[in-house]
Design a protein around this motif. Sequence first.
Motif, PDB file in Angstrom:
ATOM      1  N   ASP A  61       8.772 -34.250 -10.614  1.00 10.08           N
ATOM      2  CA  ASP A  61      10.007 -33.463 -10.464  1.00 10.08           C
ATOM      3  C   ASP A  61      10.582 -33.639  -9.058  1.00 10.08           C
ATOM      4  OD1 ASP A  61       9.859 -32.444 -13.038  1.00 10.08           O
ATOM      5  OD2 ASP A  61       9.027 -30.501 -12.423  1.00 10.08           O
ATOM      6  N   ARG A  62       9.717 -33.547  -8.066  1.00  5.48           N
ATOM      7  CA  ARG A  62      10.173 -33.648  -6.672  1.00  5.48           C
ATOM      8  C   ARG A  62      10.759 -35.029  -6.400  1.00  5.48           C
ATOM      9  NH1 ARG A  62       7.840 -34.753  -1.341  1.00  5.48           N
ATOM     10  NH2 ARG A  62       8.930 -33.449   0.205  1.00  5.48           N
ATOM     11  N   ALA A  63      10.097 -36.072  -6.910  1.00  9.68           N
ATOM     12  CA  ALA A  63      10.615 -37.428  -6.711  1.00  9.68           C
ATOM     13  C   ALA A  63      11.968 -37.602  -7.388  1.00  9.68           C
ATOM     14  CB  ALA A  63       9.612 -38.447  -7.251  1.00  9.68           C
ATOM     15  N   GLU A  64      12.127 -36.994  -8.555  1.00  6.57           N
ATOM     16  CA  GLU A  64      13.419 -37.062  -9.252  1.00  6.57           C
ATOM     17  C   GLU A  64      14.492 -36.283  -8.505  1.00  6.57           C
ATOM     18  OE1 GLU A  64      11.360 -37.516 -13.681  1.00  6.57           O
ATOM     19  OE2 GLU A  64      12.215 -35.590 -13.054  1.00  6.57           O
ATOM     20  N   ASP A  65      14.125 -35.118  -7.983  1.00  2.00           N
ATOM     21  CA  ASP A  65      15.087 -34.314  -7.228  1.00  2.00           C
ATOM     22  C   ASP A  65      15.566 -35.052  -5.972  1.00  2.00           C
ATOM     23  OD1 ASP A  65      14.857 -32.278  -9.074  1.00  2.00           O
ATOM     24  OD2 ASP A  65      13.463 -31.083  -7.866  1.00  2.00           O
ATOM     25  N   ARG A  66      14.680 -35.870  -5.407  1.00  2.00           N
ATOM     26  CA  ARG A  66      15.022 -36.606  -4.183  1.00  2.00           C
ATOM     27  C   ARG A  66      15.687 -37.945  -4.489  1.00  2.00           C
ATOM     28  NH1 ARG A  66       9.682 -37.605  -1.573  1.00  2.00           N
ATOM     29  NH2 ARG A  66      10.883 -38.387   0.197  1.00  2.00           N
ATOM     30  N   LEU A  82       2.295 -44.957  -8.321  1.00  2.00           N
ATOM     31  CA  LEU A  82       0.974 -45.420  -7.886  1.00  2.00           C
ATOM     32  C   LEU A  82       0.228 -44.263  -7.246  1.00  2.00           C
ATOM     33  CD1 LEU A  82      -0.891 -47.979  -7.300  1.00  2.00           C
ATOM     34  CD2 LEU A  82       0.164 -47.948  -5.027  1.00  2.00           C
ATOM     35  N   GLU A  83      -1.018 -44.014  -7.676  1.00  2.00           N
ATOM     36  CA  GLU A  83      -1.790 -42.897  -7.124  1.00  2.00           C
ATOM     37  C   GLU A  83      -3.281 -43.213  -7.164  1.00  2.00           C
ATOM     38  OE1 GLU A  83      -2.205 -39.082  -5.381  1.00  2.00           O
ATOM     39  OE2 GLU A  83      -0.367 -40.168  -5.860  1.00  2.00           O
ATOM     40  N   PRO A  84      -4.017 -42.937  -6.073  1.00  2.00           N
ATOM     41  CA  PRO A  84      -5.478 -42.993  -6.149  1.00  2.00           C
ATOM     42  C   PRO A  84      -5.995 -41.728  -6.826  1.00  2.00           C
ATOM     43  CG  PRO A  84      -4.807 -42.364  -3.939  1.00  2.00           C
ATOM     44  CD  PRO A  84      -3.538 -42.623  -4.711  1.00  2.00           C
ATOM     45  N   SER A  85      -6.939 -41.878  -7.752  1.00  2.00           N
ATOM     46  CA  SER A  85      -7.416 -40.713  -8.498  1.00  2.00           C
ATOM     47  C   SER A  85      -8.761 -41.018  -9.127  1.00  2.00           C
ATOM     48  CB  SER A  85      -6.408 -40.344  -9.597  1.00  2.00           C
ATOM     49  OG  SER A  85      -6.955 -39.378 -10.483  1.00  2.00           O
ATOM     50  N   SER A  86      -9.634 -40.005  -9.147  1.00  2.00           N
ATOM     51  CA  SER A  86     -10.918 -40.150  -9.830  1.00  2.00           C
ATOM     52  C   SER A  86     -10.789 -39.890 -11.323  1.00  2.00           C
ATOM     53  CB  SER A  86     -11.942 -39.170  -9.236  1.00  2.00           C
ATOM     54  OG  SER A  86     -11.516 -37.832  -9.430  1.00  2.00           O
ATOM     55  N   GLY A  87      -9.622 -39.457 -11.774  1.00  2.00           N
ATOM     56  CA  GLY A  87      -9.471 -39.296 -13.221  1.00  2.00           C
ATOM     57  C   GLY A  87      -8.364 -38.380 -13.680  1.00  2.00           C
ATOM     58  N   ASN A  88      -8.466 -37.084 -13.418  1.00  2.00           N
ATOM     59  CA  ASN A  88      -7.546 -36.138 -14.047  1.00  2.00           C
ATOM     60  C   ASN A  88      -6.109 -36.289 -13.561  1.00  2.00           C
ATOM     61  OD1 ASN A  88      -9.207 -34.861 -15.898  1.00  2.00           O
ATOM     62  ND2 ASN A  88      -9.887 -33.288 -14.456  1.00  2.00           N
ATOM     63  N   THR A  89      -5.907 -36.475 -12.262  1.00  2.00           N
ATOM     64  CA  THR A  89      -4.540 -36.663 -11.777  1.00  2.00           C
ATOM     65  C   THR A  89      -3.968 -37.963 -12.320  1.00  2.00           C
ATOM     66  OG1 THR A  89      -5.017 -35.427  -9.753  1.00  2.00           O
ATOM     67  CG2 THR A  89      -3.057 -36.828  -9.741  1.00  2.00           C
ATOM     68  N   GLY A  90      -4.804 -38.988 -12.364  1.00  2.00           N
ATOM     69  CA  GLY A  90      -4.345 -40.267 -12.900  1.00  2.00           C
ATOM     70  C   GLY A  90      -3.908 -40.159 -14.344  1.00  2.00           C
ATOM     71  N   ALA A  91      -4.734 -39.510 -15.170  1.00  2.00           N
ATOM     72  CA  ALA A  91      -4.384 -39.339 -16.579  1.00  2.00           C
ATOM     73  C   ALA A  91      -3.130 -38.490 -16.723  1.00  2.00           C
ATOM     74  CB  ALA A  91      -5.550 -38.714 -17.342  1.00  2.00           C
ATOM     75  N   ALA A  92      -3.022 -37.445 -15.897  1.00  2.00           N
ATOM     76  CA  ALA A  92      -1.857 -36.559 -15.983  1.00  2.00           C
ATOM     77  C   ALA A  92      -0.574 -37.281 -15.588  1.00  2.00           C
ATOM     78  CB  ALA A  92      -2.070 -35.329 -15.108  1.00  2.00           C
ATOM     79  N   LEU A  93      -0.617 -38.065 -14.509  1.00  2.00           N
ATOM     80  CA  LEU A  93       0.566 -38.830 -14.101  1.00  2.00           C
ATOM     81  C   LEU A  93       0.937 -39.856 -15.159  1.00  2.00           C
ATOM     82  CD1 LEU A  93      -0.088 -39.370 -10.288  1.00  2.00           C
ATOM     83  CD2 LEU A  93       1.926 -38.254 -11.284  1.00  2.00           C
ATOM     84  N   ALA A  94      -0.075 -40.477 -15.769  1.00  2.00           N
ATOM     85  CA  ALA A  94       0.208 -41.450 -16.824  1.00  2.00           C
ATOM     86  C   ALA A  94       0.881 -40.788 -18.014  1.00  2.00           C
ATOM     87  CB  ALA A  94      -1.082 -42.134 -17.256  1.00  2.00           C
ATOM     88  N   ARG A  95       0.384 -39.624 -18.396  1.00  2.00           N
ATOM     89  CA  ARG A  95       0.931 -38.946 -19.570  1.00  2.00           C
ATOM     90  C   ARG A  95       2.354 -38.443 -19.319  1.00  2.00           C
ATOM     91  NH1 ARG A  95      -4.865 -36.016 -20.617  1.00  2.00           N
ATOM     92  NH2 ARG A  95      -5.644 -37.505 -22.150  1.00  2.00           N
ATOM     93  N   VAL A  96       2.532 -37.715 -18.221  1.00  2.00           N
ATOM     94  CA  VAL A  96       3.854 -37.158 -17.936  1.00  2.00           C
ATOM     95  C   VAL A  96       4.814 -38.278 -17.540  1.00  2.00           C
ATOM     96  CG1 VAL A  96       5.167 -35.538 -16.521  1.00  2.00           C
ATOM     97  CG2 VAL A  96       2.845 -34.947 -17.260  1.00  2.00           C
ATOM     98  N   GLY A  97       4.326 -39.220 -16.723  1.00  2.00           N
ATOM     99  CA  GLY A  97       5.178 -40.344 -16.338  1.00  2.00           C
ATOM    100  C   GLY A  97       5.592 -41.175 -17.528  1.00  2.00           C
ATOM    101  N   ALA A 148       3.600 -51.017   0.537  1.00  2.00           N
ATOM    102  CA  ALA A 148       4.366 -51.844   1.474  1.00  2.00           C
ATOM    103  C   ALA A 148       4.757 -53.192   0.880  1.00  2.00           C
ATOM    104  CB  ALA A 148       3.560 -52.054   2.752  1.00  2.00           C
ATOM    105  N   SER A 149       3.949 -53.673  -0.085  1.00  2.00           N
ATOM    106  CA  SER A 149       4.181 -55.025  -0.593  1.00  2.00           C
ATOM    107  C   SER A 149       4.948 -55.068  -1.907  1.00  2.00           C
ATOM    108  CB  SER A 149       2.830 -55.724  -0.797  1.00  2.00           C
ATOM    109  OG  SER A 149       2.085 -55.065  -1.818  1.00  2.00           O
ATOM    110  N   GLY A 150       5.200 -53.933  -2.524  1.00  2.00           N
ATOM    111  CA  GLY A 150       5.848 -53.954  -3.826  1.00  2.00           C
ATOM    112  C   GLY A 150       6.739 -52.753  -4.047  1.00  2.00           C
ATOM    113  N   ASP A 151       7.230 -52.655  -5.264  1.00  2.00           N
ATOM    114  CA  ASP A 151       8.156 -51.583  -5.622  1.00  2.00           C
ATOM    115  C   ASP A 151       7.360 -50.435  -6.235  1.00  2.00           C
ATOM    116  OD1 ASP A 151      10.458 -50.194  -6.013  1.00  2.00           O
ATOM    117  OD2 ASP A 151      11.078 -51.310  -7.801  1.00  2.00           O
ATOM    118  N   TYR A 152       6.799 -49.596  -5.352  1.00  2.00           N
ATOM    119  CA  TYR A 152       5.941 -48.500  -5.787  1.00  2.00           C
ATOM    120  C   TYR A 152       6.437 -47.168  -5.234  1.00  2.00           C
ATOM    121  CZ  TYR A 152       2.316 -51.823  -7.267  1.00  2.00           C
ATOM    122  OH  TYR A 152       1.614 -52.816  -7.892  1.00  2.00           O
ATOM    123  N   HIS A 153       6.139 -46.102  -5.974  1.00  2.00           N
ATOM    124  CA  HIS A 153       6.286 -44.749  -5.442  1.00  2.00           C
ATOM    125  C   HIS A 153       4.923 -44.079  -5.476  1.00  2.00           C
ATOM    126  CE1 HIS A 153       7.392 -40.676  -4.594  1.00  2.00           C
ATOM    127  NE2 HIS A 153       6.974 -40.264  -5.776  1.00  2.00           N
TER     128      HIS A 153
END
Length: 348
Positions: A61-66, A82-97, A148-153
């Motif tokens: 939401d914040r990234a979209e607002d900005r 792009l996010e470093p994650s041991s699991g739950n945040t990664g799965a959540a970003l994948a699902r919502v994203g 720095a090397s690609g098109d990532y957020h």
Amino acid sequence: MSEDAPAAAPVDESTLFETPLVELDLGVAPTVLAKAEWFNLADAAFGGGSVKSRIAAAMLDRAEDRGVLDRDAGPDANPTVLEPSSGNTGAALARVGGVRGYDVEIVTKADAGAGKRRAIREAGAEIRSVPADTTYDAIIDRVEELVASGDYHWPNQYDNPANPAVHERTTGAEIRRQTDGAVTAFVTGVGTGGTVSGVARALDDDATVVGYEPAADTTDIEGLRYLRTGDHPYRAAYETERLDNVRYLRTDEAHKAARWLRERYADRDVTIRDPGRHDPEAVREHLRVDSDTAAHERGAFAVGPSSGGNVALVRELAAEGVLDGDDTVVTMLCDRGDRYAHGLWSGL
């Protein structure tokens, strides 16, 4: 090394927030209530979502607002999340994203739990593995190189102000409402620090707030961070000044408590104090793991190790008299046990 993701089944973002509040009989004097966080994105695989589903939506939401992301533009017109994650945040970003039309890549250690890795991949994200002995700082360096090397957020869950803010606005507000303001203590583990900090903001000085960190750097309480030495810096999402106490818990204590809770509820139902936005009967059914992919018997009440740590700490505080019969303590059940079938619950 990267692992391509299969196409993910869509999830219903309208099931975020307003999770059920249940009462747990832990054999202690205080009233113990817990937020069943897998009801965020309850229709998702691996037992639903987790407490991290809240921050995934808030950070996007914040990234979209900005103007950094635009869900109407399609994946080709947006940077990859792009996010470093041991699991739950990664799965959540994948699902919502994924629901919002974004490509997602997750950087995780090669020894991350098999269930967590499957949850990330099946949620639709690509996994970038780093060696198991990679330090947190080295992982951040790798993420910064990719950005720095690609098109990532990079949402950056550890420093993103949307993390504690969403817990202040939703989790803490829900706890106040669902307890009619009777909460006197809040207890939870520290990963990013966003949950404990945001809820502490919402409860202000009306409740004692206790967080716990792993007792050793070799912790296997997934999602939590060892922070006791200078080699592991505190990040902006963790507002330590808002906590009344910080405790330290061993991995075996957290795992033992999760198994104890499962055994305690083998022949009893969990009391639903408030179903949140969900139908009470659906809550009752969904509280018990009923998955052919889980390595334990059908119909068990099972949670992950960080939730086990929360249970262990509540019992410890009660045994010490820090919490007594006059207290109403709220804690978090961060995720359901399905995604730990190859770790915490293997062999059962």
